[in-house]
Design a protein around this motif. Structure first.
Motif, PDB file in Angstrom:
ATOM      1  N   ALA A 114       7.047  -4.138   8.660  1.00  0.00           N
ATOM      2  CA  ALA A 114       8.315  -3.666   8.924  1.00  0.00           C
ATOM      3  C   ALA A 114       8.574  -2.433   8.092  1.00  0.00           C
ATOM      4  N   VAL A 115       8.421  -2.967   6.610  1.00  0.00           N
ATOM      5  CA  VAL A 115       9.052  -1.896   5.740  1.00  0.00           C
ATOM      6  C   VAL A 115       8.242  -0.796   5.906  1.00  0.00           C
ATOM      7  N   GLY A 116       6.972  -0.830   5.926  1.00  0.00           N
ATOM      8  CA  GLY A 116       5.779   0.373   6.091  1.00  0.00           C
ATOM      9  C   GLY A 116       6.333   1.040   7.148  1.00  0.00           C
ATOM     10  N   TYR A 117       6.796   0.332   8.245  1.00  0.00           N
ATOM     11  CA  TYR A 117       7.307   1.252   9.553  1.00  0.00           C
ATOM     12  C   TYR A 117       8.498   2.111   9.290  1.00  0.00           C
ATOM     13  N   LEU A 118       9.417   1.519   8.454  1.00  0.00           N
ATOM     14  CA  LEU A 118      10.429   2.382   7.960  1.00  0.00           C
ATOM     15  C   LEU A 118      10.334   3.386   7.281  1.00  0.00           C
ATOM     16  N   ARG A 119       9.203   3.475   6.520  1.00  0.00           N
ATOM     17  CA  ARG A 119       8.596   4.499   5.436  1.00  0.00           C
ATOM     18  C   ARG A 119       7.666   5.460   6.249  1.00  0.00           C
ATOM     19  N   ARG A 120       7.598   5.486   7.479  1.00  0.00           N
ATOM     20  CA  ARG A 120       6.475   6.311   8.287  1.00  0.00           C
ATOM     21  C   ARG A 120       6.635   7.701   8.027  1.00  0.00           C
ATOM     22  N   LEU A 121       8.224   8.140   8.128  1.00  0.00           N
ATOM     23  CA  LEU A 121       8.349   9.385   7.839  1.00  0.00           C
ATOM     24  C   LEU A 121       8.001   9.849   6.375  1.00  0.00           C
ATOM     25  N   GLU A 122       7.975   9.111   5.423  1.00  0.00           N
ATOM     26  CA  GLU A 122       7.886   9.627   4.154  1.00  0.00           C
ATOM     27  C   GLU A 122       6.447   9.536   3.836  1.00  0.00           C
ATOM     28  N   THR A 138      -2.375   5.250  -0.683  1.00  0.00           N
ATOM     29  CA  THR A 138      -2.640   3.777  -0.685  1.00  0.00           C
ATOM     30  C   THR A 138      -2.583   3.323  -2.074  1.00  0.00           C
ATOM     31  N   ALA A 139      -3.013   4.187  -3.044  1.00  0.00           N
ATOM     32  CA  ALA A 139      -2.885   3.653  -4.452  1.00  0.00           C
ATOM     33  C   ALA A 139      -1.335   3.495  -4.817  1.00  0.00           C
ATOM     34  N   ILE A 140      -0.542   4.452  -4.509  1.00  0.00           N
ATOM     35  CA  ILE A 140       0.996   4.141  -4.849  1.00  0.00           C
ATOM     36  C   ILE A 140       1.660   2.960  -4.062  1.00  0.00           C
ATOM     37  N   ALA A 141       0.999   2.798  -3.005  1.00  0.00           N
ATOM     38  CA  ALA A 141       1.446   1.546  -2.390  1.00  0.00           C
ATOM     39  C   ALA A 141       1.462   0.342  -2.894  1.00  0.00           C
ATOM     40  N   ALA A 142       0.013   0.343  -3.429  1.00  0.00           N
ATOM     41  CA  ALA A 142      -0.669  -0.890  -4.036  1.00  0.00           C
ATOM     42  C   ALA A 142       0.176  -1.104  -5.354  1.00  0.00           C
ATOM     43  N   ILE A 143       0.192  -0.228  -6.120  1.00  0.00           N
ATOM     44  CA  ILE A 143       1.162  -0.198  -7.581  1.00  0.00           C
ATOM     45  C   ILE A 143       2.640  -0.633  -7.305  1.00  0.00           C
ATOM     46  N   GLU A 144       3.191  -0.144  -6.053  1.00  0.00           N
ATOM     47  CA  GLU A 144       4.204  -0.561  -5.632  1.00  0.00           C
ATOM     48  C   GLU A 144       4.779  -2.150  -5.480  1.00  0.00           C
ATOM     49  N   ALA A 154       1.149   5.723 -10.748  1.00  0.00           N
ATOM     50  CA  ALA A 154       1.655   4.716 -11.424  1.00  0.00           C
ATOM     51  C   ALA A 154       3.255   5.116 -11.525  1.00  0.00           C
ATOM     52  N   SER A 155       3.319   6.709 -11.983  1.00  0.00           N
ATOM     53  CA  SER A 155       4.697   7.137 -12.345  1.00  0.00           C
ATOM     54  C   SER A 155       5.428   7.210 -10.927  1.00  0.00           C
ATOM     55  N   GLU A 156       4.776   7.751  -9.883  1.00  0.00           N
ATOM     56  CA  GLU A 156       5.479   7.714  -8.637  1.00  0.00           C
ATOM     57  C   GLU A 156       5.772   6.424  -7.874  1.00  0.00           C
ATOM     58  N   ALA A 157       4.791   5.328  -8.111  1.00  0.00           N
ATOM     59  CA  ALA A 157       5.416   4.100  -7.749  1.00  0.00           C
ATOM     60  C   ALA A 157       6.424   3.650  -8.460  1.00  0.00           C
ATOM     61  N   VAL A 158       6.608   3.703  -9.701  1.00  0.00           N
ATOM     62  CA  VAL A 158       7.719   3.304 -10.527  1.00  0.00           C
ATOM     63  C   VAL A 158       8.899   4.012 -10.141  1.00  0.00           C
ATOM     64  N   ARG A 159       8.977   5.326  -9.978  1.00  0.00           N
ATOM     65  CA  ARG A 159      10.239   6.063  -9.245  1.00  0.00           C
ATOM     66  C   ARG A 159      10.522   5.534  -8.006  1.00  0.00           C
ATOM     67  N   VAL A 164      10.240   2.511  -6.805  1.00  0.00           N
ATOM     68  CA  VAL A 164      10.843   1.218  -6.925  1.00  0.00           C
ATOM     69  C   VAL A 164      12.272   1.269  -7.437  1.00  0.00           C
ATOM     70  N   ILE A 165      12.490   2.227  -8.574  1.00  0.00           N
ATOM     71  CA  ILE A 165      13.681   2.351  -8.991  1.00  0.00           C
ATOM     72  C   ILE A 165      14.728   3.018  -8.149  1.00  0.00           C
ATOM     73  N   SER A 166      14.483   3.752  -7.551  1.00  0.00           N
ATOM     74  CA  SER A 166      15.165   4.441  -6.619  1.00  0.00           C
ATOM     75  C   SER A 166      15.682   3.843  -5.234  1.00  0.00           C
ATOM     76  N   GLY A 167      14.598   2.868  -5.074  1.00  0.00           N
ATOM     77  CA  GLY A 167      15.067   2.036  -3.730  1.00  0.00           C
ATOM     78  C   GLY A 167      14.064   2.538  -2.528  1.00  0.00           C
ATOM     79  N   VAL A 168      13.553   3.391  -2.687  1.00  0.00           N
ATOM     80  CA  VAL A 168      12.602   4.312  -1.696  1.00  0.00           C
ATOM     81  C   VAL A 168      11.673   3.235  -1.182  1.00  0.00           C
ATOM     82  N   SER A 169      11.154   2.493  -2.015  1.00  0.00           N
ATOM     83  CA  SER A 169      10.019   1.374  -1.583  1.00  0.00           C
ATOM     84  C   SER A 169      10.582   0.029  -0.988  1.00  0.00           C
ATOM     85  N   HIS A 170      11.938   0.015  -1.098  1.00  0.00           N
ATOM     86  CA  HIS A 170      12.487  -1.294  -0.470  1.00  0.00           C
ATOM     87  C   HIS A 170      12.108  -2.538  -1.027  1.00  0.00           C
TER      88      HIS A 170
END
Length: 327
Positions: free
Chosen positions: A257-265, A280-286, A7-12, A14-20
């Motif tokens: 498409a957004v998931g494809y942009l994050r493939r390197l991450e 998967t858990a982080i993506a679901a929380i995001e 959850a902490s990773e997902a929140v970070r 979202v806040i940082s914009g990494v999750s788009h």
């Protein structure tokens, strides 16, 4: 990875914009909003057509037989499924002469209490109601005392009876609501959803015992819009019914498409030892995080698009909107 860490990773992210997340919310909101506007416009058209059909009297049928209508039987037809209002009426041959219109004999009718719903007024035995045109010529539509050549009468108000193609019987008239122990000549039956076959079935239902059924006439109050309309069928067969599915497919493609942009991450995270379950858990929380504002935006859009709808139409429009918001 523990749930708290995920959850902490997902929140970070979202806040940082990494999750788009902002991109996802805006893009999906636009897609869903366009689909919603297109479909709700089609649904509103179906509702408006049905309301117009009913308000112009096209779903009302008149059974006519001179001195052959039983008032109680007519009024009790509301117990039949599909009958929304029923009332009997007869003509007062003497008419009414108002002091303000002394040269004119105004058509006057006596009707049963059940007829009040057909007029759109509150029923009360003995009430006098005037058509809007007549009331306007007499000085206003509000309840008040009026002078006639036979004395004073109290008008309880007026009823709408526009010149829209309906039988012009009550367009310029006085209607007295009276107890049902009188002989009547017509029974007005409002049926919804519209059903000419039900009207035909009820053709002899309000007749008095021994009345000659061969002389009964059945007419539609307003035939200019046709004899029937099927809003339920029009709703389910509307061309935009698949708008919610289409919006859902496009939204899914946007997410992919957004998931494809994050493939390197994702690859880097796996390279340093993050498990597929943790990713998967982080993506679901995001997704849960950005779905909240998206849901609020969708509900606000539905509310704005349905604000001016009638009570009946409001429910149908909300249903259609929710189907798109949650395909």
């Amino acid at each position: 990875m523990r749930t708290r860490d995920a959850a902490s990773e997902a929140v970070r992210n979202v806040i940082s914009g990494v999750s788009h997340a902002v991109l996802l919310v805006l893009a999906i909101a636009v897609v869903a909003g366009v689909a919603m506007w297109v479909d709700l416009s089609a649904v509103a058209k179906v509702i408006d057509q049905a309301e117009a059909f009913r308000t112009m009297g096209a779903s009302t049928w008149i059974v006519t037989l001179e001195d052959g209508i039983d008032a109680d039987r007519c009024d009790s037809l509301t117990s039949v499924g599909g009958v929304t209002a029923a009332g009997a009426m007869r003509v007062d041959p003497e008419g009414t002469r108002f002091s303000a219109l002394p040269s004119l004999s105004v058509d006057t009718y006596t009707a049963t209490p059940g007829f009040a719903k057909l007029l759109g007024v509150q029923p009360a035995n003995g009430d006098v109601w005037l058509s809007e045109r007549l009331a306007a010529d007499l000085g206003g539509t509000s309840p008040r005392w009026l002078s006639t050549t036979d004395g004073m009468i109290f008008s309880s108000g007026s009823f709408a009876y526009p010149s829209d193609g309906r039988v012009p019987l009550l367009e310029y008239s006085r209607v007295n609501l009276s107890p049902t122990q009188h002989v009547f000549s017509s029974c007005w039956i409002s049926i919804w959803p519209s059903s000419p076959s039900l009207a035909s079935t009820l053709r002899t239902a309000p007749l008095r015992d021994g009345a000659p059924t061969s002389e009964v006439q059945l007419t539609q109050l307003n035939s200019t819009a046709g004899t029937t309309i099927n809003p339920a069928s029009d709703f389910t067969s509307r061309p935009t019914a698949a708008a919610g599915l289409a919006a859902g497919l496009v939204a899914g493609l946007i997410a992919l498409a957004v998931g494809y942009l994050r493939r390197l991450e994702y690859a880097s995270a796996r390279h340093v030892g993050m498990t597929r379950t943790a990713s998967t858990a982080i993506a679901a929380i995001e997704a849960a995080i950005w779905m909240l504002p998206l849901t609020l935006i969708m509900l606000a859009a539905i509310n704005a698009m349905t604000a001016s709808a009638s009570p009946t139409g409001h429910a149908a429009l909300w249903e259609a909107g929710l189907r798109i918001a949650s395909p």
